[in-house]
Design a protein around this motif. Sequence first.
Motif, mmCIF file in Angstrom:
data_model
loop_
_atom_site.group_PDB
_atom_site.id
_atom_site.type_symbol
_atom_site.label_atom_id
_atom_site.label_comp_id
_atom_site.label_asym_id
_atom_site.label_seq_id
_atom_site.Cartn_x
_atom_site.Cartn_y
_atom_site.Cartn_z
ATOM 1 N N GLU A 4 46.194 30.057 41.875
ATOM 2 C CA GLU A 4 45.990 31.141 42.850
ATOM 3 C C GLU A 4 46.693 32.421 42.390
ATOM 4 O O GLU A 4 46.108 33.505 42.402
ATOM 5 C CB GLU A 4 46.488 30.702 44.234
ATOM 6 N N GLU B 119 39.533 24.844 42.931
ATOM 7 C CA GLU B 119 39.445 25.948 43.901
ATOM 8 C C GLU B 119 38.477 27.004 43.383
ATOM 9 O O GLU B 119 38.409 27.263 42.194
ATOM 10 C CB GLU B 119 40.829 26.580 44.044
ATOM 11 N N PHE C 203 37.978 30.952 44.142
ATOM 12 C CA PHE C 203 38.587 32.088 44.838
ATOM 13 C C PHE C 203 37.575 33.206 45.031
ATOM 14 O O PHE C 203 36.440 33.138 44.542
ATOM 15 C CB PHE C 203 39.792 32.600 44.026
#
Lengths: 203, 203
Positions: B94, A196, A198
């Motif tokens: 995250e 990922e 971000f």
Amino acid sequence: MMHIDSQSIEEMESRYRANFFNTISGFKSANLIGTADKSGNTNLAVFNSVIHIGANPPYLGFILRPTTVQRHTYENIKETGFYTFNHIHESFIEKAHQTSAKYERNVSEFEACNFEEEYLDQHKAPYVKESPIKLGLQFEEEHLVKANDTILVIGKVLHAYLDEKLIEADGTVNLTKAGTVTISGLYEYLKTSKLEKFEYAKP
Amino acid sequence: MMHIDSQSIEEMESRYRANFFNTISGFKSANLIGTADKSGNTNLAVFNSVIHIGANPPYLGFILRPTTVQRHTYENIKETGFYTFNHIHESFIEKAHQTSAKYERNVSEFEACNFEEEYLDQHKAPYVKESPIKLGLQFEEEHLVKANDTILVIGKVLHAYLDEKLIEADGTVNLTKAGTVTISGLYEYLKTSKLEKFEYAKP
């Protein structure tokens, strides 16, 4: 979970402890540092300790252990003031690792490990021709770690060489696309895949 | 290959240059640093700059940029002398990234980002319960980088917590098996897969 305390750490066998603490800090960068002495004798050594120090001006650092092999790199940097960082591509990890062997002072790891020297734009240290991302640096400052005599060496980036296609619109260099590897500990080389990306985080 | 020289570097837009130089050093370690002030107010922040300094005694370092967020970590370490490193597992990247947001001094990122504090064996700093590999450290020394006011903070590892199954026969901690991620730049989290583990190299 197992608890390893100071006593257990002290009692570890020496190579076991070295492997344990060299891996437990997390994944590391993988660079070949290229140098030359003032007579032009070259040196090349794998380093897993290159770190970001600042972007403006651009400074990168690396940690030098008090070992014979790494000292050649240090002596050349102090002699000329210049050096290069060359990313390790997955196609040449074996040769790159071989540069960590204790070659004599008069042996160039470029030759011994079959890498091609490349001089670019009057920079006084050799680059690794095979490397997909190369940086030319000038020595800036050093710090001696009192605890164990390792040295943090900091340099300013004067030159960067890479395929334009590796740079994303926001300035990010795509290391996975470049084929740059990461290192765990002293012996293991790994490739990466993105989980990922971000944004800048806000509360 | 594209050549980017000092002039081009100076002319880069500021965020572009930050992304460029934060990625071009290579892959980075991914840790959450846990601290508390002497009243017990906790702080948690993602750091991509943890590095190996030595194995015997075991020292790890990290680089502190002169920013507000990271200063809370620094102030707590100087106040109590203790802190923790907690590996970032791929299941919580995250939340881990969210700790980089500029929360106020009185907000604990443990709470704001939904991590569970854990105190173990009288260590005066909180661990991250969710983390697969945790280290308890004591401050040892610091070095101010004159070039740009970043600080290298070095600590001694007093405690390690991890699943015994992650430790290989030679002491190597298997980070891929642990699910520990690596970071590229400031925003990207990646997983790894082993290419090769070599032996100690000899000429």
